[in-house]
Write a protein that holds these residues in place. Structure first.
Motif, PDB file in Angstrom:
ATOM      1  N   ARG A  30      46.975  45.177  47.277  1.00 44.63           N
ATOM      2  CA  ARG A  30      46.924  44.338  47.587  1.00 44.63           C
ATOM      3  C   ARG A  30      45.642  43.455  46.897  1.00 44.63           C
ATOM      4  O   ARG A  30      45.758  42.507  46.414  1.00 44.63           O
ATOM      5  CB  ARG A  30      47.278  43.574  49.082  1.00 44.63           C
ATOM      6  CG  ARG A  30      48.979  44.148  49.183  1.00 44.63           C
ATOM      7  CD  ARG A  30      48.862  43.774  50.765  1.00 44.63           C
ATOM      8  NE  ARG A  30      48.786  42.363  50.985  1.00 44.63           N
ATOM      9  CZ  ARG A  30      48.312  42.068  52.390  1.00 44.63           C
ATOM     10  NH1 ARG A  30      48.773  42.691  53.163  1.00 44.63           N
ATOM     11  NH2 ARG A  30      47.989  41.026  52.836  1.00 44.63           N
ATOM     12  N   ILE A  31      44.335  44.224  47.063  1.00 45.68           N
ATOM     13  CA  ILE A  31      43.036  43.855  47.373  1.00 45.68           C
ATOM     14  C   ILE A  31      42.944  43.972  45.124  1.00 45.68           C
ATOM     15  O   ILE A  31      42.501  43.123  45.181  1.00 45.68           O
ATOM     16  CB  ILE A  31      42.717  44.629  47.725  1.00 45.68           C
ATOM     17  CG1 ILE A  31      41.926  44.623  49.789  1.00 45.68           C
ATOM     18  CG2 ILE A  31      40.776  44.464  47.528  1.00 45.68           C
ATOM     19  CD1 ILE A  31      41.773  43.184  50.110  1.00 45.68           C
ATOM     20  N   ASN A  32      43.400  45.199  45.166  1.00 45.79           N
ATOM     21  CA  ASN A  32      43.143  45.078  43.708  1.00 45.79           C
ATOM     22  C   ASN A  32      43.684  43.797  42.706  1.00 45.79           C
ATOM     23  O   ASN A  32      43.474  44.064  41.903  1.00 45.79           O
ATOM     24  CB  ASN A  32      43.183  46.299  43.500  1.00 45.79           C
ATOM     25  CG  ASN A  32      42.041  47.436  43.945  1.00 45.79           C
ATOM     26  OD1 ASN A  32      40.869  46.729  43.963  1.00 45.79           O
ATOM     27  ND2 ASN A  32      42.717  49.020  43.840  1.00 45.79           N
ATOM     28  N   GLY A  33      44.671  43.719  43.099  1.00 41.69           N
ATOM     29  CA  GLY A  33      46.181  42.778  42.824  1.00 41.69           C
ATOM     30  C   GLY A  33      44.961  41.600  41.940  1.00 41.69           C
ATOM     31  O   GLY A  33      45.033  40.694  41.661  1.00 41.69           O
ATOM     32  N   MET A  34      44.933  40.454  43.666  1.00 40.42           N
ATOM     33  CA  MET A  34      44.178  39.503  43.718  1.00 40.42           C
ATOM     34  C   MET A  34      42.982  39.765  43.117  1.00 40.42           C
ATOM     35  O   MET A  34      42.377  38.756  42.915  1.00 40.42           O
ATOM     36  CB  MET A  34      43.932  39.343  45.231  1.00 40.42           C
ATOM     37  CG  MET A  34      43.604  37.915  45.584  1.00 40.42           C
ATOM     38  SD  MET A  34      43.700  37.874  47.619  1.00 40.42           S
ATOM     39  CE  MET A  34      44.546  37.253  47.590  1.00 40.42           C
ATOM     40  N   LEU A  35      42.199  40.435  43.430  1.00 42.29           N
ATOM     41  CA  LEU A  35      40.735  40.745  42.550  1.00 42.29           C
ATOM     42  C   LEU A  35      40.682  40.373  41.189  1.00 42.29           C
ATOM     43  O   LEU A  35      40.316  39.339  40.747  1.00 42.29           O
ATOM     44  CB  LEU A  35      40.392  41.896  43.241  1.00 42.29           C
ATOM     45  CG  LEU A  35      39.079  42.279  41.941  1.00 42.29           C
ATOM     46  CD1 LEU A  35      37.971  40.887  42.589  1.00 42.29           C
ATOM     47  CD2 LEU A  35      38.308  44.007  42.348  1.00 42.29           C
ATOM     48  N   HIS A  36      41.823  41.065  40.552  1.00 45.42           N
ATOM     49  CA  HIS A  36      41.886  41.061  39.411  1.00 45.42           C
ATOM     50  C   HIS A  36      42.465  39.566  39.052  1.00 45.42           C
ATOM     51  O   HIS A  36      42.423  39.380  37.706  1.00 45.42           O
ATOM     52  CB  HIS A  36      42.933  42.076  38.754  1.00 45.42           C
ATOM     53  CG  HIS A  36      43.831  41.531  37.715  1.00 45.42           C
ATOM     54  ND1 HIS A  36      42.915  42.245  36.267  1.00 45.42           N
ATOM     55  CD2 HIS A  36      44.532  41.006  36.492  1.00 45.42           C
ATOM     56  CE1 HIS A  36      43.485  41.740  34.975  1.00 45.42           C
ATOM     57  NE2 HIS A  36      44.990  41.018  35.438  1.00 45.42           N
ATOM     58  N   LYS A  38      41.337  36.376  40.467  1.00 49.17           N
ATOM     59  CA  LYS A  38      41.216  35.844  40.346  1.00 49.17           C
ATOM     60  C   LYS A  38      39.962  35.694  39.297  1.00 49.17           C
ATOM     61  O   LYS A  38      39.137  34.860  38.559  1.00 49.17           O
ATOM     62  CB  LYS A  38      40.362  35.779  41.729  1.00 49.17           C
ATOM     63  CG  LYS A  38      40.964  35.341  43.688  1.00 49.17           C
ATOM     64  CD  LYS A  38      40.400  35.979  44.691  1.00 49.17           C
ATOM     65  CE  LYS A  38      39.156  35.020  44.378  1.00 49.17           C
ATOM     66  NZ  LYS A  38      39.940  33.743  45.511  1.00 49.17           N
ATOM     67  N   ARG A  39      39.634  36.760  39.170  1.00 52.04           N
ATOM     68  CA  ARG A  39      38.918  37.255  37.959  1.00 52.04           C
ATOM     69  C   ARG A  39      39.171  36.362  37.064  1.00 52.04           C
ATOM     70  O   ARG A  39      38.712  35.986  35.878  1.00 52.04           O
ATOM     71  CB  ARG A  39      38.376  38.798  37.387  1.00 52.04           C
ATOM     72  CG  ARG A  39      37.352  39.365  39.062  1.00 52.04           C
ATOM     73  CD  ARG A  39      36.294  40.302  38.997  1.00 52.04           C
ATOM     74  NE  ARG A  39      35.698  40.279  39.596  1.00 52.04           N
ATOM     75  CZ  ARG A  39      34.933  41.106  39.515  1.00 52.04           C
ATOM     76  NH1 ARG A  39      35.042  42.694  39.443  1.00 52.04           N
ATOM     77  NH2 ARG A  39      33.853  42.057  39.856  1.00 52.04           N
ATOM     78  N   ARG A  40      40.266  36.511  36.867  1.00 50.70           N
ATOM     79  CA  ARG A  40      41.200  36.021  35.532  1.00 50.70           C
ATOM     80  C   ARG A  40      41.101  34.428  35.295  1.00 50.70           C
ATOM     81  O   ARG A  40      41.178  34.007  34.711  1.00 50.70           O
ATOM     82  CB  ARG A  40      42.469  36.376  35.442  1.00 50.70           C
ATOM     83  CG  ARG A  40      42.803  37.932  34.854  1.00 50.70           C
ATOM     84  CD  ARG A  40      44.068  38.375  34.057  1.00 50.70           C
ATOM     85  NE  ARG A  40      45.124  37.288  33.338  1.00 50.70           N
ATOM     86  CZ  ARG A  40      45.741  37.830  33.027  1.00 50.70           C
ATOM     87  NH1 ARG A  40      46.750  38.654  33.928  1.00 50.70           N
ATOM     88  NH2 ARG A  40      46.785  36.442  32.247  1.00 50.70           N
ATOM     89  N   ALA A  41      41.539  33.878  36.280  1.00 54.00           N
ATOM     90  CA  ALA A  41      40.924  32.761  37.432  1.00 54.00           C
ATOM     91  C   ALA A  41      39.363  32.601  36.624  1.00 54.00           C
ATOM     92  O   ALA A  41      39.306  30.952  37.571  1.00 54.00           O
ATOM     93  CB  ALA A  41      41.856  32.541  38.828  1.00 54.00           C
ATOM     94  N   GLY A  42      38.776  33.127  36.434  1.00 53.34           N
ATOM     95  CA  GLY A  42      37.628  32.272  36.444  1.00 53.34           C
ATOM     96  C   GLY A  42      36.431  32.574  37.949  1.00 53.34           C
ATOM     97  O   GLY A  42      35.344  32.243  37.851  1.00 53.34           O
ATOM     98  N   ASP A  43      36.880  33.131  38.435  1.00 47.71           N
ATOM     99  CA  ASP A  43      36.125  33.244  40.121  1.00 47.71           C
ATOM    100  C   ASP A  43      35.386  33.888  39.537  1.00 47.71           C
ATOM    101  O   ASP A  43      35.347  34.945  39.499  1.00 47.71           O
ATOM    102  CB  ASP A  43      36.881  33.538  41.315  1.00 47.71           C
ATOM    103  CG  ASP A  43      38.313  32.277  41.797  1.00 47.71           C
ATOM    104  OD1 ASP A  43      37.814  31.145  41.099  1.00 47.71           O
ATOM    105  OD2 ASP A  43      39.339  32.605  42.302  1.00 47.71           O
ATOM    106  N   ASP A  44      33.711  33.905  40.714  1.00 45.49           N
ATOM    107  CA  ASP A  44      32.909  34.947  40.813  1.00 45.49           C
ATOM    108  C   ASP A  44      32.890  35.666  42.125  1.00 45.49           C
ATOM    109  O   ASP A  44      32.250  35.491  42.793  1.00 45.49           O
ATOM    110  CB  ASP A  44      31.296  34.500  40.500  1.00 45.49           C
ATOM    111  CG  ASP A  44      29.985  35.768  40.511  1.00 45.49           C
ATOM    112  OD1 ASP A  44      30.731  36.219  40.553  1.00 45.49           O
ATOM    113  OD2 ASP A  44      29.696  34.310  40.446  1.00 45.49           O
ATOM    114  N   VAL A  45      33.667  36.807  41.821  1.00 38.85           N
ATOM    115  CA  VAL A  45      33.513  37.682  42.989  1.00 38.85           C
ATOM    116  C   VAL A  45      32.954  38.570  42.962  1.00 38.85           C
ATOM    117  O   VAL A  45      32.738  39.721  42.699  1.00 38.85           O
ATOM    118  CB  VAL A  45      35.328  38.442  43.362  1.00 38.85           C
ATOM    119  CG1 VAL A  45      35.275  39.142  44.602  1.00 38.85           C
ATOM    120  CG2 VAL A  45      36.325  37.292  42.801  1.00 38.85           C
TER     121      VAL A  45
END
Length: 421
Positions: A30-36, A38-45
């Motif tokens: 779940r964590i890795n899916g959301m991280l991926h 958010k980064r695709r959406a341009g968020d600086d995680v």
């Protein structure tokens, strides 16, 4: 009546091996899916989840790799146990740093990273009906490798070293058949627990008494702080008679993607691992092995400097979280902070949900402790791979995330109580 081939046969069913179906679910999905996403959406995680070193190896090691890659003789199959000069260099380091004498011909083998070697060693030693003791919370591969060998796992909490030793003895006294294997991991991932040499001395005595073998995962041998020096299992008298130790160049040498690891110790166990590897791989690219020799021989100072870099990052993260009121114990070694979740939030939600909240609302990715087994519930593992400024920014984002979450939590309407009858 149809003559279609689809009608002539029953639906085809893929039958997965039981060793695969026995594997536990991947709790970081779940964590890795959301991280991926958010980064695709341009968020600086800010990713504090995975211990993936972000610094490069020493330039001399990179230069040697480039030079060796130009040699036509280095592009064929290599020995699956590693070239002899690399095994000699590993033995030299063990003697120089730990005083442990190793025969590079029979007591050292090169692995494609320590994870590969550890997994294949479990396959060489374990089978149905066998049992391994692993530390809890556990690094996932310590459990998965045993499961893939169709063996069983008993996990014992690792926080108190003396209690851990007592529990090993108790398990051996009361389990039949007795455990065949003990897995050790110091400095410990994820909890950062460390030990002194006396601990390994006692392990050797227990191994002799109860007849179990020992696999020591020494992945963080080269990353330590405040003058602490992680001891080697193989430095204890008699250790080579009962076990082996896995080490890697991924951490202190910043060579994670190079996949250079080695296993040292008991010659019979090394030979068994070599037999398995002989069926599975043709060895590591020889140019990488040659560059690894240069790293082991010439870059001790760079490895020490890398530990100082991690120590600065540790201080930045621990001091920042402490100012937020978190109960933080700075680790003495390793590249992670094992952080208890504040009691207020632990009472409100699971560790996984807390980690998801930090990612979703704060753009900070962490590893929820529950991903390392039940003993990890209530903790977060936070890696030190980002630079100090990014770690300070992560603390600010965590602070803002929890402040906003508390405000939203406080404004939620209280649950309606049923009327008295």
């Amino acid at each position: 009546m149809s003559n279609s081939p689809d009608d002539a046969y029953p639906p085809f069913k893929v039958q997965i091996a039981e060793r695969v179906t026995r594997l536990p679910p991947y709790l970081f999905g779940r964590i890795n899916g959301m991280l991926h996403n958010k980064r695709r959406a341009g968020d600086d995680v800010i990713d504090l989840g995975m211990g993936n070193p972000s610094d490069p190896p020493h330039q001399s090691v990179i230069d040697k790799l480039a030079e060796a890659a130009q040699d036509e003789g280095n592009h064929g199959y290599s020995k699956n146990i590693g070239i002899v000069n690399l095994r000699r260099e590993v033995a030299s380091k063990y003697f120089r740093k730990y005083g442990a004498r190793l025969d590079p011909e029979s007591e050292v083998i090169v692995c494609l990273g320590s994870k590969e070697g550890f997994s294949h060693m479990c396959l060489a030693l374990m089978g149905p009906g066998d049992t391994a003791i692993v530390p809890a919370p556990y690094f996932p591969i310590h459990v998965y490798s045993v499961a893939l060998a169709s063996a069983n796992v008993i996990s014992l909490e690792v926080a108190n070293s003396e209690k851990f030793l007592a529990n090993i003895a108790y398990t051996c006294e009361h389990l039949y058949p007795k455990p065949k294997l003990l897995v050790l991991n110091y400095p410990h991932n994820p909890s950062s627990v460390v030990v002194e040499q006396w601990f390994f001395d006692e392990v050797v005595k227990l191994a002799r008494k109860y007849g179990f073998m020992v696999l020591s995962d020494f992945a963080y041998a080269d990353v330590a702080y405040d003058g602490y020096q992680p001891p080697s299992f193989l430095a204890s008298k008699g250790a080579i008679d009962v076990g082996v130790e896995f080490t890697t160049m991924s951490k202190g040498y910043n060579m994670a993607g190079w996949r250079v690891g080695y296993c040292c110790g008991n010659a019979e166990m090394i030979r068994a691992l070599g037999t398995i590897k002989g069926y599975y791989d043709y060895g590591m690219f020889q140019a990488i092995q040659i560059a690894a020799i240069v790293a082991l021989r010439n870059t001790d100072t760079a490895v020490e400097e890398q530990s100082k870099i991690y120590q600065g990052r540790r201080n930045a993260l621990c001091e920042g979280l402490s100012r937020l009121g978190w109960n933080i114990t700075p680790p003495k070694a390793g590249m992670f902070v094992w952080a208890p979740i504040p009691d207020l939030w632990r009472q409100r939600m699971s560790t996984m949900d807390f980690g998801m909240m930090l990612l979703e609302k704060g753009n900070v990715a962490v590893s929820p402790g529950s991903g390392f087994g039940p003993a990890g519930e209530g903790y977060l593992r936070m890696s030190l791979v980002e630079n100090e400024e990014r770690l300070k920014q992560a603390v600010r984002q965590i602070k803002n995330c929890l402040r906003d979450a508390e405000a939203n939590y406080s404004t939620k309407p209280a649950a309606v109580q049923p009327a008295a009858t």
